[in-house]
Design a protein around this motif. Structure first.
Motif, PDB file in Angstrom:
ATOM      1  N   ALA A 134       0.695  -1.331   0.134  1.00  0.00           N
ATOM      2  CA  ALA A 134      -0.569  -0.091   0.521  1.00  0.00           C
ATOM      3  C   ALA A 134       1.041   0.818   0.235  1.00  0.00           C
ATOM      4  O   ALA A 134       0.086   2.265  -0.062  1.00  0.00           O
ATOM      5  CB  ALA A 134      -0.531  -0.473   1.116  1.00  0.00           C
ATOM      6  N   SER A 135       2.314   0.878   0.503  1.00  0.00           N
ATOM      7  CA  SER A 135       3.139   2.626   0.413  1.00  0.00           C
ATOM      8  C   SER A 135       3.307   3.052  -1.182  1.00  0.00           C
ATOM      9  O   SER A 135       3.661   4.149  -1.118  1.00  0.00           O
ATOM     10  CB  SER A 135       4.242   1.896   1.017  1.00  0.00           C
ATOM     11  N   VAL A 136       3.076   1.966  -1.867  1.00  0.00           N
ATOM     12  CA  VAL A 136       3.486   2.634  -3.432  1.00  0.00           C
ATOM     13  C   VAL A 136       2.949   3.238  -3.903  1.00  0.00           C
ATOM     14  O   VAL A 136       3.135   4.121  -4.483  1.00  0.00           O
ATOM     15  CB  VAL A 136       3.446   1.301  -4.165  1.00  0.00           C
ATOM     16  N   VAL A 137       1.328   3.655  -2.679  1.00  0.00           N
ATOM     17  CA  VAL A 137       0.328   4.840  -3.780  1.00  0.00           C
ATOM     18  C   VAL A 137       0.594   5.465  -2.477  1.00  0.00           C
ATOM     19  O   VAL A 137      -1.010   6.530  -1.749  1.00  0.00           O
ATOM     20  CB  VAL A 137      -0.951   3.841  -4.150  1.00  0.00           C
ATOM     21  N   THR A 138       1.270   6.113  -1.768  1.00  0.00           N
ATOM     22  CA  THR A 138       1.587   7.165  -0.872  1.00  0.00           C
ATOM     23  C   THR A 138       0.781   6.956   0.269  1.00  0.00           C
ATOM     24  O   THR A 138       0.483   7.602   0.800  1.00  0.00           O
ATOM     25  CB  THR A 138       1.431   8.319  -1.262  1.00  0.00           C
ATOM     26  N   ILE A 139       0.165   5.515   0.937  1.00  0.00           N
ATOM     27  CA  ILE A 139      -0.615   4.906   1.749  1.00  0.00           C
ATOM     28  C   ILE A 139       1.010   5.064   2.847  1.00  0.00           C
ATOM     29  O   ILE A 139       1.192   3.957   2.612  1.00  0.00           O
ATOM     30  CB  ILE A 139      -1.553   4.298   1.923  1.00  0.00           C
ATOM     31  N   VAL A 140       0.640   5.539   3.663  1.00  0.00           N
ATOM     32  CA  VAL A 140       1.803   5.698   4.909  1.00  0.00           C
ATOM     33  C   VAL A 140       1.467   4.839   5.597  1.00  0.00           C
ATOM     34  O   VAL A 140       0.673   5.141   7.168  1.00  0.00           O
ATOM     35  CB  VAL A 140       1.920   6.682   5.647  1.00  0.00           C
ATOM     36  N   ASP A 141       1.464   3.853   5.277  1.00  0.00           N
ATOM     37  CA  ASP A 141       1.662   1.695   6.420  1.00  0.00           C
ATOM     38  C   ASP A 141       2.151   1.819   7.421  1.00  0.00           C
ATOM     39  O   ASP A 141       3.243   2.704   7.353  1.00  0.00           O
ATOM     40  CB  ASP A 141       0.853   1.132   5.763  1.00  0.00           C
ATOM     41  N   LEU A 142       2.948   0.784   7.882  1.00  0.00           N
ATOM     42  CA  LEU A 142       3.842   0.481   8.583  1.00  0.00           C
ATOM     43  C   LEU A 142       5.366   0.251   7.495  1.00  0.00           C
ATOM     44  O   LEU A 142       6.195   1.104   8.220  1.00  0.00           O
ATOM     45  CB  LEU A 142       3.823  -1.585   9.132  1.00  0.00           C
ATOM     46  N   THR A 143       5.131  -0.247   6.425  1.00  0.00           N
ATOM     47  CA  THR A 143       6.595   0.246   5.297  1.00  0.00           C
ATOM     48  C   THR A 143       6.369   0.917   5.385  1.00  0.00           C
ATOM     49  O   THR A 143       7.620   1.663   4.527  1.00  0.00           O
ATOM     50  CB  THR A 143       5.787  -1.219   4.360  1.00  0.00           C
ATOM     51  N   GLY A 144       4.762   1.984   4.770  1.00  0.00           N
ATOM     52  CA  GLY A 144       5.705   3.630   4.697  1.00  0.00           C
ATOM     53  C   GLY A 144       6.411   3.561   5.731  1.00  0.00           C
ATOM     54  O   GLY A 144       7.364   4.962   5.297  1.00  0.00           O
ATOM     55  N   ALA A 145       6.220   4.095   6.424  1.00  0.00           N
ATOM     56  CA  ALA A 145       7.087   5.191   7.743  1.00  0.00           C
ATOM     57  C   ALA A 145       8.135   3.835   8.126  1.00  0.00           C
ATOM     58  O   ALA A 145       8.721   4.990   8.320  1.00  0.00           O
ATOM     59  CB  ALA A 145       5.859   4.144   9.078  1.00  0.00           C
ATOM     60  N   ALA A 146       7.964   3.328   7.291  1.00  0.00           N
ATOM     61  CA  ALA A 146       9.850   1.801   7.784  1.00  0.00           C
ATOM     62  C   ALA A 146      10.766   3.144   6.674  1.00  0.00           C
ATOM     63  O   ALA A 146      12.412   3.362   6.500  1.00  0.00           O
ATOM     64  CB  ALA A 146       9.370   0.970   7.798  1.00  0.00           C
ATOM     65  N   ARG A 147       9.834   3.571   5.375  1.00  0.00           N
ATOM     66  CA  ARG A 147      10.831   4.105   4.147  1.00  0.00           C
ATOM     67  C   ARG A 147      11.193   5.108   5.295  1.00  0.00           C
ATOM     68  O   ARG A 147      12.176   5.856   4.135  1.00  0.00           O
ATOM     69  CB  ARG A 147      10.257   4.144   3.226  1.00  0.00           C
ATOM     70  N   ASN A 148      10.430   6.042   5.154  1.00  0.00           N
ATOM     71  CA  ASN A 148      10.610   7.212   5.390  1.00  0.00           C
ATOM     72  C   ASN A 148      11.201   7.291   6.598  1.00  0.00           C
ATOM     73  O   ASN A 148      12.221   8.347   6.335  1.00  0.00           O
ATOM     74  CB  ASN A 148       9.026   8.082   6.125  1.00  0.00           C
ATOM     75  N   ILE A 149      11.483   6.430   7.503  1.00  0.00           N
ATOM     76  CA  ILE A 149      12.590   6.584   8.683  1.00  0.00           C
ATOM     77  C   ILE A 149      13.532   6.225   8.220  1.00  0.00           C
ATOM     78  O   ILE A 149      14.709   7.035   8.385  1.00  0.00           O
ATOM     79  CB  ILE A 149      11.943   5.349   9.549  1.00  0.00           C
ATOM     80  N   TYR A 150      13.808   5.024   7.370  1.00  0.00           N
ATOM     81  CA  TYR A 150      15.091   5.079   6.443  1.00  0.00           C
ATOM     82  C   TYR A 150      15.720   6.028   5.967  1.00  0.00           C
ATOM     83  O   TYR A 150      17.126   6.243   6.048  1.00  0.00           O
ATOM     84  CB  TYR A 150      14.795   3.910   5.752  1.00  0.00           C
ATOM     85  N   SER A 151      14.715   6.858   5.215  1.00  0.00           N
ATOM     86  CA  SER A 151      15.496   7.862   4.149  1.00  0.00           C
ATOM     87  C   SER A 151      15.486   9.598   4.840  1.00  0.00           C
ATOM     88  O   SER A 151      16.677   9.834   4.843  1.00  0.00           O
ATOM     89  CB  SER A 151      14.450   8.501   3.453  1.00  0.00           C
TER      90      SER A 151
END
Length: 240
Positions: free
Chosen positions: A180-197
């Motif tokens: 779901a994070s590939v369509v800009t939803i900040v789910d768990l994976t999206g949150a991890a990607r933001n913190i990683y970046s």
């Protein structure tokens, strides 16, 4: 958040109070998306599974085609088609539907619900057609019509057989929600990607989110095992 936890987190470069709250928001979005998808999918899967068992091909055929398409194509492709395709429907941007589907959550919810509904339909259908013939004959002998047999005999019996396979589908949807994070939803994976970046710490960010997914999976496995034991309690030896 308690002050002593906030102070402890503030001493860490990555897992601060702010990043923990980002993970929490991602967890909320993931749970909402998965839960709503599973509920909607299950509600529609039951009647579709019944129609799938009908011998008339004009009734069962469209259901078969739907399940074949959604089980035969990747969920990520389905998400892309729905997310980017809805905006291409002529005139939709002038309707109230655009106010709903312009947000990424609802196209993702639609894609996930359609996908899990297809899999759940086949799970329930398999459980229905494996109903012992003797149970159906006994119901007919009692004078039950088709609707009563389906409601009182076939579906309750099928639910007990389907629960284990359905638990795998629930866990699969939990893990698949990471896309779901590939369509800009900040789910768990999206949150991890933001913190990683932000901190350039891929192992810390993604290992932590993997532990969260692992914990959620353990909770689901435990809950479904309890449910399965409850539904199959009549098969346990007397006195056990």
């Amino acid at each position: 958040m308690p002050d002593f936890i906030a102070q402890l987190l503030d001493q860490n470069e990555i897992f601060t109070a702010m990043t923990i709250m980002e993970y929490w928001d991602g967890l909320v979005h993931t749970v909402q998306l998965v839960f709503l998808s599973l509920v909607i999918g299950l509600i529609f899967a039951v009647p579709l599974a019944i129609l799938r068992t009908v011998k008339n091909p004009f009734i069962s055929g469209p259901v078969w085609l739907y399940t074949y398409l959604f089980r035969g194509t990747p969920l990520l492709i389905q998400l892309y088609i729905i997310y980017y395709g809805i905006a291409q429907v002529p005139g939709i941007q002038e309707t109230f539907w655009w106010e709903i589907f312009r947000e990424p959550f609802y196209p993702a919810l639609l894609a996930f619900a359609l996908n899990t509904c297809a899999y759940t339909t086949e799970i329930i259908r398999g459980a229905i057609i494996s109903t012992p013939h003797g149970e159906i004959e006994a119901a007919k002998a009692y004078g039950m019509n088709w609707l009563m047999r389906m409601r009182r005999i076939v579906l309750p019996s099928a639910s007990r057989r389907a629960v284990q396979a359905y638990s795998n589908e629930v866990i699969f949807m939990l893990h698949s929600s990471a896309i779901a994070s590939v369509v800009t939803i900040v789910d768990l994976t999206g949150a991890a990607r933001n913190i990683y970046s932000r901190f350039y710490a891929p192992f810390d960010a993604f290992i932590f989110v993997a532990l969260i997914y692992l914990t959620l999976t353990f909770i689901l496995v435990f809950a479904f095992r309890k449910l399965e034991n409850h539904l199959l309690r009549h098969q346990r030896p007397v006195g056990s």
